[in-house]
Enzyme design. Sequence first.
Site, PDB file in Angstrom:
ATOM      1  N   GLY A 141       0.723  -1.194  -0.008  1.00 39.01           N
ATOM      2  CA  GLY A 141       0.107  -0.001  -0.132  1.00 39.01           C
ATOM      3  C   GLY A 141       0.890   1.279  -0.051  1.00 39.01           C
ATOM      4  CB  ALA A 142       4.429   1.734  -0.722  1.00 36.67           C
ATOM      5  N   GLY A 143       1.538   3.212  -2.361  1.00 38.54           N
ATOM      6  CA  GLY A 143       1.495   4.187  -3.480  1.00 38.54           C
ATOM      7  C   GLY A 143       0.955   5.239  -3.131  1.00 38.54           C
ATOM      8  CG  ASP A 194      -4.240  -8.472  -4.606  1.00 39.48           C
ATOM      9  OD1 ASP A 194      -4.344  -8.201  -3.433  1.00 39.48           O
ATOM     10  OD2 ASP A 194      -5.317  -8.665  -5.225  1.00 39.48           O
ATOM     11  CB  SER A 197      -7.105   0.803  12.732  1.00 43.57           C
ATOM     12  OG  SER A 197      -8.156   1.992  13.203  1.00 43.57           O
ATOM     13  CE1 TYR A 215     -10.093   0.262   8.236  1.00 37.94           C
ATOM     14  CE2 TYR A 215     -10.638   1.187  10.579  1.00 37.94           C
ATOM     15  CZ  TYR A 215      -9.626   0.888   9.334  1.00 37.94           C
ATOM     16  OH  TYR A 215      -8.614   1.725   9.596  1.00 37.94           O
ATOM     17  CB  ALA A 216     -14.997  -2.788  13.905  1.00 36.82           C
ATOM     18  CE  LYS A 268      -7.452  -1.766   9.422  1.00 38.11           C
ATOM     19  NZ  LYS A 268      -5.899  -1.890   8.617  1.00 38.11           N
TER      20      LYS A 268
END
Length: 267
Positions: free
Chosen positions: A12-14, A62, A136, A149-150, A153
């Site tokens: 995710g370095a973009g 990916d 997170s 998401y909850a 994470k």
Amino acid sequence: MELTGRLAVITGAGSGIGRALAESFAAEGARVVAADLDGESAEQTAAAIRSGGGQSLGIRADAGVTADIEALTTTDFGPVDIYVANAGIIGSPGLGTDEQWDSILDINLRSHVRAAQVLVPQWLSRGGGYFVSVASAAGLLSQIGAAGYAVTKHAAVGFAEWLAITYGDDGVGVSCVCPLGVATPLLDAVRASEDPDSAAGAASIVQSGEVLSAQDVATATVGAVKADRFLVLPHPQVLDMYRHKGSDYDRWIAGMRRYQRSLRAGR
């Protein structure tokens, strides 16, 4: 850990936190493989590092696919010393569909598991390595509006804990990064949503504390890796929130319900 000369892979370095992490590790003398599903953005990150005198490759990958993870660990830069599992998505609001759950589980959790499956055996044979889980504060607390998401994470935090417990004596370091709001494209997308659950979730993120820059998070993360520290809290108040939650779970849930009602009423 001394970072000079180490090879760090960042997914995710973009953009966002991932780009800031890539640049921060490079500033400490690490060689960096910048990976992103958007190959052009990954190369832009790598090019910025090279223009500053660092060593970096930009690769389309990916983060949830084992074959792509393996490709990131077999570049001309040599064996991986540090793997930063940063790629993540917010997912759908509410309960979501089975397909949406598969997607968010693949990126926010299984990508960490698959990376560990590839790298931990290598690190054990070499005597050490370092895994960074960018989770997170939602993994310690929760996330209003987005079940996927909850849950993912929380799971990412749990997996990082397990790695640290299981392999810490074998030289594998682990850091788990748990920020609140960070100024990234992900937060921008949530704030722009017209969905009421997403709107409530975005409001809770923005109201919970200062929205930090991606660089703030990267600086805290790199410092934790150098110090071999597990829990990374760019927002220090998260620790008090976490303690409050654990001290009286029922009271905490009741408080979160009240807070959710107030957010929905404001909407």
